[in-house]
Design a protein around this motif. Structure first.
Motif, PDB file in Angstrom:
ATOM      1  N   ASN A  95      -7.816 -14.819   5.260  1.00 34.97           N
ATOM      2  CA  ASN A  95      -6.475 -15.085   4.744  1.00 34.97           C
ATOM      3  C   ASN A  95      -6.467 -16.015   3.540  1.00 34.97           C
ATOM      4  N   GLY A  96      -7.669 -16.492   3.138  1.00 35.90           N
ATOM      5  CA  GLY A  96      -7.740 -17.412   2.007  1.00 35.90           C
ATOM      6  C   GLY A  96      -7.054 -18.731   2.273  1.00 35.90           C
ATOM      7  N   GLN A  97      -7.126 -19.195   3.519  1.00 36.46           N
ATOM      8  CA  GLN A  97      -6.462 -20.448   3.856  1.00 36.46           C
ATOM      9  C   GLN A  97      -7.387 -21.363   4.653  1.00 36.46           C
ATOM     10  N   ARG A  98      -7.030 -22.619   4.684  1.00 36.10           N
ATOM     11  CA  ARG A  98      -7.847 -23.655   5.304  1.00 36.10           C
ATOM     12  C   ARG A  98      -7.851 -23.546   6.833  1.00 36.10           C
ATOM     13  N   GLU A  99      -6.678 -23.252   7.408  1.00 35.07           N
ATOM     14  CA  GLU A  99      -6.503 -23.381   8.844  1.00 35.07           C
ATOM     15  C   GLU A  99      -6.868 -22.102   9.613  1.00 35.07           C
ATOM     16  N   PHE A 100      -6.896 -22.262  10.926  1.00 34.89           N
ATOM     17  CA  PHE A 100      -6.983 -21.130  11.838  1.00 34.89           C
ATOM     18  C   PHE A 100      -5.625 -20.415  11.833  1.00 34.89           C
ATOM     19  N   PRO A 101      -5.561 -19.181  12.331  1.00 36.06           N
ATOM     20  CA  PRO A 101      -4.275 -18.472  12.321  1.00 36.06           C
ATOM     21  C   PRO A 101      -3.210 -19.129  13.191  1.00 36.06           C
ATOM     22  N   ASP A 102      -3.615 -20.024  14.109  1.00 40.54           N
ATOM     23  CA  ASP A 102      -2.612 -20.739  14.907  1.00 40.54           C
ATOM     24  C   ASP A 102      -2.078 -21.969  14.171  1.00 40.54           C
ATOM     25  N   GLY A 103      -2.493 -22.114  12.897  1.00 37.07           N
ATOM     26  CA  GLY A 103      -1.993 -23.210  12.075  1.00 37.07           C
ATOM     27  C   GLY A 103      -2.746 -24.508  12.235  1.00 37.07           C
ATOM     28  N   ARG A 104      -3.773 -24.515  13.074  1.00 35.93           N
ATOM     29  CA  ARG A 104      -4.520 -25.751  13.330  1.00 35.93           C
ATOM     30  C   ARG A 104      -5.755 -25.844  12.442  1.00 35.93           C
ATOM     31  N   ASP A 105      -6.130 -27.068  12.140  1.00 37.70           N
ATOM     32  CA  ASP A 105      -7.342 -27.356  11.383  1.00 37.70           C
ATOM     33  C   ASP A 105      -8.503 -27.375  12.377  1.00 37.70           C
ATOM     34  N   LEU A 106      -9.425 -26.420  12.242  1.00 41.73           N
ATOM     35  CA  LEU A 106     -10.560 -26.331  13.171  1.00 41.73           C
ATOM     36  C   LEU A 106     -11.341 -27.636  13.225  1.00 41.73           C
ATOM     37  N   ASN A 107     -11.394 -28.348  12.097  1.00 41.33           N
ATOM     38  CA  ASN A 107     -12.164 -29.588  12.035  1.00 41.33           C
ATOM     39  C   ASN A 107     -11.388 -30.797  12.556  1.00 41.33           C
ATOM     40  N   ARG A 108     -10.319 -30.551  13.280  1.00 39.83           N
ATOM     41  CA  ARG A 108      -9.574 -31.634  13.925  1.00 39.83           C
ATOM     42  C   ARG A 108      -9.301 -31.348  15.399  1.00 39.83           C
ATOM     43  N   VAL A 109     -10.047 -30.389  15.981  1.00 46.44           N
ATOM     44  CA  VAL A 109      -9.807 -30.050  17.390  1.00 46.44           C
ATOM     45  C   VAL A 109     -11.081 -30.103  18.235  1.00 46.44           C
ATOM     46  N   PHE A 110     -12.209 -30.546  17.634  1.00 45.50           N
ATOM     47  CA  PHE A 110     -13.454 -30.652  18.395  1.00 45.50           C
ATOM     48  C   PHE A 110     -13.366 -31.822  19.377  1.00 45.50           C
ATOM     49  N   PRO A 111     -14.029 -31.758  20.517  1.00 44.81           N
ATOM     50  CA  PRO A 111     -14.944 -30.709  20.990  1.00 44.81           C
ATOM     51  C   PRO A 111     -14.252 -29.484  21.550  1.00 44.81           C
ATOM     52  N   GLY A 112     -12.928 -29.463  21.501  1.00 46.35           N
ATOM     53  CA  GLY A 112     -12.192 -28.300  21.965  1.00 46.35           C
ATOM     54  C   GLY A 112     -11.977 -28.286  23.464  1.00 46.35           C
ATOM     55  N   THR A 113     -11.189 -27.312  23.907  1.00 45.34           N
ATOM     56  CA  THR A 113     -10.917 -27.138  25.326  1.00 45.34           C
ATOM     57  C   THR A 113     -11.046 -25.664  25.691  1.00 45.34           C
ATOM     58  N   LYS A 114     -11.414 -25.424  26.931  1.00 43.41           N
ATOM     59  CA  LYS A 114     -11.667 -24.055  27.391  1.00 43.41           C
ATOM     60  C   LYS A 114     -10.402 -23.204  27.412  1.00 43.41           C
ATOM     61  N   SER A 115      -9.261 -23.824  27.681  1.00 43.65           N
ATOM     62  CA  SER A 115      -8.026 -23.055  27.838  1.00 43.65           C
ATOM     63  C   SER A 115      -6.914 -23.524  26.903  1.00 43.65           C
ATOM     64  N   TYR A 124     -14.560 -25.285  21.370  1.00 40.71           N
ATOM     65  CA  TYR A 124     -15.180 -25.488  22.679  1.00 40.71           C
ATOM     66  C   TYR A 124     -16.428 -24.628  22.840  1.00 40.71           C
ATOM     67  N   GLN A 125     -16.343 -23.361  22.421  1.00 40.50           N
ATOM     68  CA  GLN A 125     -17.481 -22.460  22.558  1.00 40.50           C
ATOM     69  C   GLN A 125     -18.661 -22.905  21.686  1.00 40.50           C
ATOM     70  N   ILE A 126     -18.368 -23.358  20.476  1.00 42.13           N
ATOM     71  CA  ILE A 126     -19.431 -23.879  19.594  1.00 42.13           C
ATOM     72  C   ILE A 126     -20.082 -25.100  20.229  1.00 42.13           C
ATOM     73  N   THR A 127     -19.233 -25.982  20.768  1.00 42.44           N
ATOM     74  CA  THR A 127     -19.731 -27.219  21.375  1.00 42.44           C
ATOM     75  C   THR A 127     -20.592 -26.942  22.606  1.00 42.44           C
ATOM     76  N   LYS A 128     -20.187 -25.990  23.408  1.00 43.03           N
ATOM     77  CA  LYS A 128     -20.887 -25.724  24.668  1.00 43.03           C
ATOM     78  C   LYS A 128     -22.081 -24.785  24.512  1.00 43.03           C
ATOM     79  N   GLU A 129     -21.962 -23.791  23.629  1.00 43.65           N
ATOM     80  CA  GLU A 129     -22.994 -22.753  23.531  1.00 43.65           C
ATOM     81  C   GLU A 129     -24.119 -23.096  22.563  1.00 43.65           C
ATOM     82  N   ILE A 130     -23.780 -23.800  21.477  1.00 48.31           N
ATOM     83  CA  ILE A 130     -24.766 -23.989  20.411  1.00 48.31           C
ATOM     84  C   ILE A 130     -25.228 -25.437  20.267  1.00 48.31           C
ATOM     85  N   LEU A 131     -24.301 -26.380  20.236  1.00 49.07           N
ATOM     86  CA  LEU A 131     -24.682 -27.770  19.945  1.00 49.07           C
ATOM     87  C   LEU A 131     -25.706 -28.367  20.909  1.00 49.07           C
TER      88      LEU A 131
END
Length: 319
Positions: A95-115, A124-131
């Protein structure tokens, strides 16, 4: 014996390459959005390095940096494993935009939540699966909006191992910065992962010089970790990074048209003429002067500014 590496239910075998598609979310049309995760593992034990770009979908320089690392086969390690994710935020990239489609900044929601919300679930998936598998993260960014960042690494001096690797990377500037809560960087720090945050250029633009600086720094780090093929030529930096531990944002005193007069990365002296703010009617002409000596590490190239907008970021202690 080499330890087992498992990502998204796939066992990563020594000496093999993988392209896994992380597709934990869909568009309104039920179309899956796939985030390619490119993994190369040596037959020899060594560090696991994660290289990421595009955590903000409009930061093209970071995406191009990771793309070049892959296209030059620098992600095929002599030892250890390299995981490359060129576009973390594929949604924003499309979409050529900074945010996720839910309007949130991905770099302000880590480590995330499952639900939680979409961006939070992804984090959450990046934090749990890869990091948990990773020893070092190199994350490539640009300035937001129309603000241009001089190429630099942003690292906390309190994280000694990361700071030492930042000196190996040897970007033009090395800037001390504390972690911000809920960022990817803060999450990596909390998990005791070494982390290098590169900033350079501005969003929605591709800058060859910035990308070259980023790729060369990554090469120096991978060489330091003995992960490069001996045939790879390691670029030598012209000079050591200028270390910045204090800086100040300069804000517009008037609303109007902004005309910067200095290049990003340049050193300025106190009271040096650095910009003009005018109005559309030829009545206002305000000269912006540097309030102190230092390096210009960010310039706002927006043609229009409001009173109070950040227009320059100038170091206070770089020599």
């Amino acid at each position: 014996m080499l330890k087992e590496i498992k990502i998204f239910d796939t066992v990563i075998e020594p000496g093999k390459s993988y392209k896994l598609n992380f597709n934990m979310a869909k568009l309104y049309t039920s179309t899956s959005i796939e985030v390619p995760v490119i993994i190369n593992r040596s037959k020899k034990a060594g560090p696991v390095v994660l290289i990421t770009g595009g955590i903000h979908g409009d930061e093209i320089n970071g995406i191009e940096t990771v793309r070049q690392i892959i296209s030059k086969n620098l992600n095929k390690p002599a030892i250890g494993t390299i995981i490359a994710i060129p576009v973390l935020n594929v949604f924003g990239f499309l979409n050529g935009q900074r945010e996720f489609p839910d309007g949130r900044d991905l770099n302000r929601v880590f480590p995330g939540t499952k639900s939680g919300a979409l961006a939070s679930r992804f984090a959450y998936q990046i934090t749990k699966e890869i990091l948990p598998l990773v020893d070092l993260v190199m994350d490539f960014h640009t300035g937001g909006a129309q603000r241009f960042n001089a190429p630099h690494l942003r690292v906390s001096q309190l994280e000694v191992q990361s700071w030492d690797l930042a000196k190996v990377f040897n970007a033009p500037f090395l800037m001390h910065g504390s972690n911000i809560k809920k960022t990817f960087r803060a999450t990596c720090s909390g998990l005791d992962k070494k982390y290098l945050l590169f900033e350079g250029g501005m969003s929605s633009h591709s800058d060859k010089k910035v990308v070259s600086t980023a790729v060369n720094g990554a090469i120096r780090v991978l060489d330091h970790l003995k992960m490069l093929d001996p045939s790879v030529e390691v670029p030598v930096a012209e000079k050591e990074s200028v270390i910045i531990t204090n800086s100040k944002w300069i804000r517009a005193r008037y609303s109007g048209l902004l005309h910067p007069k200095v290049d990003c990365g340049k050193r300025v002296e106190k009271d040096e003429f650095i910009a003009v703010i005018t109005d559309p009617y030829g009545e206002l002409r305000y000269k912006v002067k540097a309030p102190h000596a230092g390096y210009v590490i960010n310039v706002n190239y927006s043609p229009l500014v409001y009173q109070g907008d950040a227009i320059f970021h100038i170091s206070k202690d770089g020599e």
